[in-house]
Design a protein around this motif. Structure first.
Motif, PDB file in Angstrom:
ATOM      1  N   LEU A 252      70.244 -18.323 -42.324  1.00 31.55           N
ATOM      2  CA  LEU A 252      69.866 -19.488 -42.870  1.00 31.55           C
ATOM      3  C   LEU A 252      67.992 -19.632 -42.394  1.00 31.55           C
ATOM      4  O   LEU A 252      68.310 -19.158 -40.791  1.00 31.55           O
ATOM      5  CB  LEU A 252      70.452 -19.804 -42.448  1.00 31.55           C
ATOM      6  CG  LEU A 252      72.401 -20.221 -42.791  1.00 31.55           C
ATOM      7  CD1 LEU A 252      73.071 -22.088 -42.326  1.00 31.55           C
ATOM      8  CD2 LEU A 252      72.165 -20.185 -44.633  1.00 31.55           C
ATOM      9  N   THR A 253      67.668 -19.879 -42.505  1.00 36.19           N
ATOM     10  CA  THR A 253      65.966 -19.922 -43.176  1.00 36.19           C
ATOM     11  C   THR A 253      65.742 -21.922 -43.245  1.00 36.19           C
ATOM     12  O   THR A 253      66.710 -22.035 -44.309  1.00 36.19           O
ATOM     13  CB  THR A 253      64.859 -19.259 -42.905  1.00 36.19           C
ATOM     14  OG1 THR A 253      65.220 -19.446 -44.534  1.00 36.19           O
ATOM     15  CG2 THR A 253      65.583 -17.883 -43.004  1.00 36.19           C
TER      16      THR A 253
ATOM     17  N   PHE B 291      72.619 -26.376 -40.762  1.00 36.54           N
ATOM     18  CA  PHE B 291      73.569 -26.067 -39.972  1.00 36.54           C
ATOM     19  C   PHE B 291      73.938 -26.030 -38.529  1.00 36.54           C
ATOM     20  O   PHE B 291      74.559 -26.460 -38.005  1.00 36.54           O
ATOM     21  CB  PHE B 291      73.812 -24.622 -40.482  1.00 36.54           C
ATOM     22  CG  PHE B 291      74.608 -23.390 -39.435  1.00 36.54           C
ATOM     23  CD1 PHE B 291      75.800 -23.326 -39.998  1.00 36.54           C
ATOM     24  CD2 PHE B 291      74.085 -22.758 -38.251  1.00 36.54           C
ATOM     25  CE1 PHE B 291      76.339 -22.589 -38.889  1.00 36.54           C
ATOM     26  CE2 PHE B 291      75.389 -21.627 -37.349  1.00 36.54           C
ATOM     27  CZ  PHE B 291      76.315 -21.800 -37.501  1.00 36.54           C
ATOM     28  N   ARG B 292      72.834 -25.865 -37.793  1.00 36.80           N
ATOM     29  CA  ARG B 292      72.791 -26.025 -36.190  1.00 36.80           C
ATOM     30  C   ARG B 292      72.754 -28.158 -36.580  1.00 36.80           C
ATOM     31  O   ARG B 292      74.082 -28.068 -34.885  1.00 36.80           O
ATOM     32  CB  ARG B 292      71.237 -25.995 -36.014  1.00 36.80           C
ATOM     33  CG  ARG B 292      70.763 -24.819 -35.279  1.00 36.80           C
ATOM     34  CD  ARG B 292      69.217 -24.653 -35.186  1.00 36.80           C
ATOM     35  NE  ARG B 292      67.789 -25.721 -35.793  1.00 36.80           N
ATOM     36  CZ  ARG B 292      67.652 -25.346 -36.230  1.00 36.80           C
ATOM     37  NH1 ARG B 292      67.223 -23.751 -36.668  1.00 36.80           N
ATOM     38  NH2 ARG B 292      66.091 -25.922 -37.064  1.00 36.80           N
TER      39      ARG B 292
ATOM     40  N   ASP C 262      68.246 -25.369 -44.143  1.00 38.96           N
ATOM     41  CA  ASP C 262      69.692 -25.030 -44.525  1.00 38.96           C
ATOM     42  C   ASP C 262      69.886 -24.530 -43.252  1.00 38.96           C
ATOM     43  O   ASP C 262      71.265 -24.945 -42.099  1.00 38.96           O
ATOM     44  CB  ASP C 262      70.063 -23.505 -45.703  1.00 38.96           C
ATOM     45  CG  ASP C 262      70.318 -23.953 -46.805  1.00 38.96           C
ATOM     46  OD1 ASP C 262      70.924 -24.902 -47.087  1.00 38.96           O
ATOM     47  OD2 ASP C 262      70.777 -23.208 -47.767  1.00 38.96           O
ATOM     48  N   ALA C 263      69.093 -24.020 -41.948  1.00 39.07           N
ATOM     49  CA  ALA C 263      69.384 -23.443 -40.700  1.00 39.07           C
ATOM     50  C   ALA C 263      69.915 -24.951 -40.177  1.00 39.07           C
ATOM     51  O   ALA C 263      69.891 -25.112 -39.113  1.00 39.07           O
ATOM     52  CB  ALA C 263      68.095 -22.897 -39.989  1.00 39.07           C
ATOM     53  N   GLU C 264      68.457 -25.879 -40.319  1.00 36.34           N
ATOM     54  CA  GLU C 264      68.416 -27.388 -40.019  1.00 36.34           C
ATOM     55  C   GLU C 264      69.963 -27.730 -39.772  1.00 36.34           C
ATOM     56  O   GLU C 264      70.752 -28.363 -38.576  1.00 36.34           O
ATOM     57  CB  GLU C 264      67.420 -27.881 -39.546  1.00 36.34           C
ATOM     58  CG  GLU C 264      67.701 -29.311 -39.273  1.00 36.34           C
ATOM     59  CD  GLU C 264      66.279 -30.617 -40.121  1.00 36.34           C
ATOM     60  OE1 GLU C 264      65.962 -31.792 -39.381  1.00 36.34           O
ATOM     61  OE2 GLU C 264      65.001 -29.957 -40.778  1.00 36.34           O
TER      62      GLU C 264
ATOM     63  N   TYR D 194      74.209 -20.769 -48.658  1.00 35.97           N
ATOM     64  CA  TYR D 194      74.598 -21.769 -47.656  1.00 35.97           C
ATOM     65  C   TYR D 194      75.930 -22.249 -48.190  1.00 35.97           C
ATOM     66  O   TYR D 194      75.508 -23.559 -49.003  1.00 35.97           O
ATOM     67  CB  TYR D 194      73.984 -21.927 -46.472  1.00 35.97           C
ATOM     68  CG  TYR D 194      74.379 -23.250 -45.273  1.00 35.97           C
ATOM     69  CD1 TYR D 194      75.677 -23.004 -44.765  1.00 35.97           C
ATOM     70  CD2 TYR D 194      73.947 -24.429 -45.466  1.00 35.97           C
ATOM     71  CE1 TYR D 194      76.095 -23.485 -43.998  1.00 35.97           C
ATOM     72  CE2 TYR D 194      74.520 -25.388 -44.291  1.00 35.97           C
ATOM     73  CZ  TYR D 194      75.690 -24.824 -43.467  1.00 35.97           C
ATOM     74  OH  TYR D 194      76.292 -25.871 -42.474  1.00 35.97           O
TER      75      TYR D 194
ATOM     76  N   ALA E 233      74.166 -17.917 -38.568  1.00 38.37           N
ATOM     77  CA  ALA E 233      72.755 -18.850 -37.366  1.00 38.37           C
ATOM     78  C   ALA E 233      71.355 -17.713 -38.243  1.00 38.37           C
ATOM     79  O   ALA E 233      70.498 -18.024 -38.338  1.00 38.37           O
ATOM     80  CB  ALA E 233      73.120 -18.879 -36.223  1.00 38.37           C
TER      81      ALA E 233
ATOM     82  N   GLU F  44      80.381 -17.406 -37.111  1.00 43.33           N
ATOM     83  CA  GLU F  44      78.455 -18.799 -36.782  1.00 43.33           C
ATOM     84  C   GLU F  44      77.499 -18.092 -36.363  1.00 43.33           C
ATOM     85  O   GLU F  44      76.159 -18.208 -36.888  1.00 43.33           O
ATOM     86  CB  GLU F  44      79.308 -20.025 -35.978  1.00 43.33           C
ATOM     87  CG  GLU F  44      80.302 -20.566 -36.905  1.00 43.33           C
ATOM     88  CD  GLU F  44      80.235 -22.083 -36.221  1.00 43.33           C
ATOM     89  OE1 GLU F  44      79.701 -22.937 -35.653  1.00 43.33           O
ATOM     90  OE2 GLU F  44      81.109 -22.517 -36.408  1.00 43.33           O
TER      91      GLU F  44
END
Length: 283
Positions: free
Chosen positions: A162-163, A170-171, A166-168, A192, A159, A155
């Motif tokens: 990803l941008t 995942f967070r 998708d980054a949001e 992702y 992190a 993980e």
């Protein structure tokens, strides 16, 4: 006289009591502690409650758990209510409908019901919910993949790969109990993928896709994902086309289980399985 039945929010004060009720009356496979953790989403939300419950003479007789989120849907910020676990004791069915009415009156702009039982679907339809297209491709997971496709499941590395949206996502879902996260590196480009283990005929042998970040990359990397799932005891992949973005090769097509939504100026294409019991509650 019959004791009055009152409706109250599910909040931090009665969370363990509600969790115990759901463990004892809905799904004993999930522990009381597991229910309590699952009912509190890992993402930030302005809503402090987790649905509504019915109390009669000081004891719980019904619960309708819900997951709230604030999301951009159809180009606008919307308050979303995901209808989750609905459980009412025998003899209180009519009172149980008060729980649904309370949720529908809670001020949300969009409602989703992503795992309704067969008896709930006609109720939803009468209340203006619309069905989603749950056409699903069923694909065997095999131990073969393209050599240029790599898979990342750490993980911390995910992190960093990803941008953007998708980054949001995942967070917000990294702590969700019911899903796993991987990134497929296809020619060095990240895709992702979020999935969950599901049961069919009581057999936990299936992996259902919850989110796919890039449909084109996924189509090239699905074999690598399949090999990853196979060694983890999931020999079958369930890929809803609305999640994947189209058909999946080497599969057969079935009609998936019903999922519904309701909201003004909202289209089916705006609805996904994120920020919901699909990501938080194991079954």
């Amino acid at each position: 006289m019959t004791p009055p039945v009152r409706i109250t929010p599910v909040d931090d004060e009665n969370l363990l009591e509600v969790a115990r009720f759901l463990h004892e009356n809905l799904n004993g496979g999930l522990s009381v502690e597991g229910w309590a953790r699952a009912l509190v989403p890992p993402w930030q939300t302005a809503e402090p409650t987790h649905g509504f419950c019915l109390q009669e003479d000081g004891r719980l007789v019904g619960v309708y758990a819900a997951f709230y989120s604030e999301r951009v849907i159809g180009g606008r910020q919307r308050r979303v209510c995901n209808l989750a676990a609905w459980c009412v004791l025998d003899g209180h069915g009519a009172q149980g409908l008060r729980l649904l009415r309370a949720l529908l009156a809670s001020g949300a702009d969009v409602f989703t019901d992503l795992s309704p039982s067969g008896s709930v679907v006609p109720i939803d339809l009468r209340l203006g919910f619309q069905p989603l297209d749950t056409t699903t491709d069923v694909r065997p997971n095999l131990p073969f993949w393209r050599p240029r496709v790599r898979l990342v499941r750490d993980e911390r590395r995910i992190a960093g790969l990803l941008t953007g949206r998708d980054a949001e996502i995942f967070r917000d879902h990294a702590g969700a109990a019911a899903v796993s996260h991987v990134v497929l590196l296809v020619g060095g480009m990240p895709c992702y993928v979020m999935y969950r283990r599901v049961r069919r005929k009581r057999m936990p042998l299936f992996a259902a896709l919850v989110h796919v970040g890039d449909a084109a990359l996924f189509a090239r990397g699905v074999g690598r994902l399949g090999a990853h799932l196979l060694v983890r005891g999931m020999p079958v992949l369930l890929a809803e086309r609305r999640v994947v973005g189209g058909p999946v090769g080497f599969s057969r097509t079935v009609q998936g289980r019903p999922k519904l939504f309701r909201g003004a100026d909202v289209e089916a294409a705006d609805i996904d399985d994120l920020y919901s019991e699909i990501t938080c509650v194991t079954w």
